[in-house]
Design an enzyme around this catalytic site. Structure first.
Site, PDB file in Angstrom:
ATOM      1  N   GLU A 373      52.348  38.368  45.502  1.00  0.00           N
ATOM      2  CA  GLU A 373      51.050  38.664  45.480  1.00  0.00           C
ATOM      3  C   GLU A 373      50.879  40.098  45.818  1.00  0.00           C
ATOM      4  O   GLU A 373      49.851  40.660  45.305  1.00  0.00           O
ATOM      5  CB  GLU A 373      50.107  37.591  46.503  1.00  0.00           C
ATOM      6  CG  GLU A 373      48.703  38.115  46.189  1.00  0.00           C
ATOM      7  CD  GLU A 373      47.809  37.588  44.821  1.00  0.00           C
ATOM      8  OE1 GLU A 373      48.467  37.105  43.940  1.00  0.00           O
ATOM      9  OE2 GLU A 373      46.690  37.893  44.768  1.00  0.00           O
ATOM     10  N   THR A 509      40.185  40.428  29.127  1.00  0.00           N
ATOM     11  CA  THR A 509      40.902  40.549  30.367  1.00  0.00           C
ATOM     12  C   THR A 509      41.335  39.202  30.824  1.00  0.00           C
ATOM     13  O   THR A 509      42.126  39.106  31.547  1.00  0.00           O
ATOM     14  CB  THR A 509      40.484  41.248  31.546  1.00  0.00           C
ATOM     15  OG1 THR A 509      41.346  41.533  32.747  1.00  0.00           O
ATOM     16  CG2 THR A 509      39.068  40.376  32.044  1.00  0.00           C
TER      17      THR A 509
END
Ligand SMILES: *[C@@H]1O[C@H](CO)[C@@H](O)[C@H](O)[C@H]1NC(C)=O
Ligand SMILES: *[C@@H]1O[C@H](CO)[C@@H](O)[C@H](O)[C@H]1NC(C)=O
Ligand SMILES: *[C@@H]1O[C@H](CO)[C@@H](O)[C@H](O)[C@H]1NC(C)=O
Ligand SMILES: *[C@@H]1O[C@H](CO)[C@@H](O)[C@H](O)[C@H]1NC(C)=O
Ligand SMILES: *[C@@H]1O[C@H](CO)[C@@H](O)[C@H](O)[C@H]1NC(C)=O
Ligand SMILES: *[C@@H]1O[C@H](CO)[C@@H](O)[C@H](O)[C@H]1NC(C)=O
Ligand SMILES: *[C@@H]1O[C@H](CO)[C@@H](O)[C@H](O)[C@H]1NC(C)=O
Length: 521
Positions: A373, A509
């Site tokens: 992440e 997106t």
């Protein structure tokens, strides 16, 4: 009922003869864009598995908890996973799934929710998902839809939802509030962020183009206008690169911190995508993208001290660089490649490919083959005693020496950005290596994240097996991860990026493809 199971290529030939045949014999990229049937079918099977779990245990709630076979409603309970799966089921040509979602959409009551509504999340997932499905089912995939009335109802539902959201723009500047409490109030925030203001304009403009009501385009473009001409000057540390928080009352930026990272990311993405959507109307967006791209190449590109071959983009606070990045930022390679294709500028494509290579390194270096992440690295040209350039912790020194980054948040929440950029890399080059990278990442996700009736988030990408699950399958797993993994193995088609040398569709997106409105670039 008049859907058929035509092959992907044949559908395009029938529906859009102008775009169907290779018209540009010097475009050699297309030679490599043939179907890899075995891989495409394997990704489709993963989608069908996840869908079956969701349909059985969660539909029409927002998301599946696959380990416990339960569900949650983190997106207002309007069926986020179903809407996010809609355009993926279209491109995979799964009529049963498409029609289940198509029958469901007209029944959603967008007037009512007990939770706060995020203007941004609702726009990219719900509005984006419905507009994309509408484009497909009115256009090249109309053969999939069993009920033409329901298709018309999809656009009406999108418009109803937008009407319910529109009061967000009712601020002194016209910059929207993001956090809404239906029917008519907000959480009282006095600022909004770069990405949450700047990632509405594609969806709201497309809604106007489809309905003929210009209100939606005007509202979103008014808010965006403050981002295109940022004030004060100090909020733009390098040309095109801007801060994050904007005051709703004055339109002034409150800071000069940012990057191609979460909170800012899709603002930069949409500058180029608005140009791709309508190159005749939105060249001012393209000009701002070029400024941001050139400044990023000049000032944010960074090579880890131990891996000069790897390229990452730094974050910034003013002109101070912070050598940190994250999975979310891995969309950046794709944005540079799309810019390179649309502007016919090889330098952007090449830089984008370098960024894709950097994120590839974050994937192949871990025990699971999936990137973390958040990560950091050390930059030679900045002092090692600079607090923004810290060395790796002792237990990651060997890892850093080898990989060129160290992990500061080790989870994986089914994010798509790496697969997204690898998709653009493959479309731009036709190089089979990128297909293999996409396939490897898909296999790693398919093998490590599978649990119970679907796929779940991992706690630690750098231990074998992923260190246990967080029992949650976000809707973007359907919209993005599986779509990009699939389209990378799928053949040329009108909705593919750079099909036959031009973009006739552009992906929002959330990876929902929209038919472009202007001359394809
Ligand atoms: C939603 O609100 C609109 C405007 O008040 C109203 O016309 C419509 O009937 C409502 N829809 C539902 C499903 O209640
Ligand atoms: C088709 O969709 C419309 C709108 O949702 C619905 O009212 C109608 O009942 C559907 N027709 C069939 C045959 O399912
Ligand atoms: C906001 O909505 C509530 C509930 O429907 C209503 O009572 C109130 O009059 C509305 N306020 C405004 C300013 O429209
Ligand atoms: C950083 O410095 C080391 C030692 O001088 C060198 O080996 C390495 O190549 C440098 N890294 C970069 C990215 O220039
Ligand atoms: C990492 O590389 C540095 C510089 O070459 C070296 O001094 C250090 O011993 C290495 N650490 C490990 C754990 O390999
Ligand atoms: C097509 O793929 C092959 C095999 O990976 C590669 O050698 C070739 O360069 C590719 N062609 C183009 C035009 O990229
Ligand atoms: C993907 O995972 C499923 C479920 O574990 C498995 O049955 C399937 O074989 C996997 N696909 C590939 C291509 O490995």
């Amino acid at each position: 009922m008049h859907y058929t199971r035509l092959s992907v290529n044949l559908v395009a030939v029938l529906a859009l003869p102008t775009f169907a045949l290779p018209t540009n014999p010097i475009d050699k990229r297309a030679d490599n864009h043939t179907l890899n049937r075995e891989r495409a079918d394997a990704v489709k099977a993963a989608f069908q598995h996840a869908w079956n779990g969701y349909k059985t245990y969660a539909f029409p709630h927002d998301e599946l908890h696959p380990a416990s076979n339960s569900f949650s409603d983190s997106r207002n309970g309007w069926g986020a996973s179903a809407i996010d799966a809609f355009s993926t089921a279209c491109v995979m040509q799964l009529p049963d799934v498409v029609n289940t979602i198509l029958d469901y959409i007209p029944t959603i009551d967008f007037n009512t929710t007990t939770e706060q509504v995020s203007l941004f999340e609702t726009t990219i997932r719900y509005l984006g998902g419905m507009l994309s499905g509408y484009d497909f089912l009115k256009g090249p995939l109309s053969n999939l839809a069993a009920n033409a009335t329901a298709v018309d109802e999809v656009l009406k539902q999108a418009q109803r939802l937008a009407n319910n959201l529109a009061y967000a723009f009712d601020t002194p500047t016209g910059i929207p509030s993001n956090n809404l409490i239906f029917p008519n109030s907000t959480d009282g925030s006095t600022t909004n962020g770069l990405a949450t203001i700047g990632s509405l304009v594609l969806e709201w403009t497309h809604l106007s183009d489809l309905t003929g009501d210009q209100t939606y385009a005007q509202l979103s473009q008014k808010g965006e206008s403050y981002l295109l001409a940022p004030q004060p000057a100090s909020s733009e540390p390098w040309p095109g690169l801007v801060g994050t928080n904007v005051d709703l009352k004055t339109g002034l930026f409150q800071d000069a911190s940012g990057g191609w990272v979460g909170g800012d990311d899709s603002f930069y993405e949409y500058l180029m995508k608005m140009y791709v959507y309508d190159s005749a109307k939105y060249s001012d967006y393209k000009d701002r993208w070029i400024l941001a791209a050139d400044s990023s190449i000049a000032h944010l590109a960074s090579h880890p001290s131990t891996r000069p071959d790897v390229t990452f983009l730094a974050e910034f606070e003013g002109q101070t660089r912070i050598f940190q990045s994250e999975h979310l930022a891995c969309f950046d390679g794709g944005s540079f490649i799309l810019g390179g294709l649309a502007l016919n500028e090889q330098k952007y494509t090449d830089f984008g490919l370098a960024l894709v290579n950097g994120c590839h390194d974050t994937y192949v270096s871990t025990a699971t083959g999936i990137g973390p992440e958040v990560f950091q690295w050390v930059e030679n040209s900045t002092s090692p005693t600079d607090p923004n350039n810290p060395p790796p912790p002792a237990d990651q020194e060997a890892f850093y020496n080898k990989s060129g980054f160290y992990i500061t948040a080790s989870d994986y929440v089914l994010r798509p950005e790496y697969l997204e950029s690898v998709y653009y890399a493959y479309r731009a080059t036709g190089d089979q290596m990128y297909r293999d990278w996409s396939w490897d990442a898909f296999l790693a996700i398919n093998n490590t994240c599978a649990v119970g009736s679907g796929y779940a988030e991992l706690n630690n990408v750098n231990v074998p097996g992923g260190g246990g699950f967080n029992d949650f399958m976000d809707s973007f797993f359907f919209a993005e991860v599986l779509k990009y993994a699939y389209l990378t193995q799928a053949p040329d088609n009108v909705w593919q990026v750079d099909n036959q040398g031009a973009n006739q569709w552009v992906f929002n997106t959330e990876a929902h493809p929209f038919k472009v409105n202007g001359p394809p670039v």
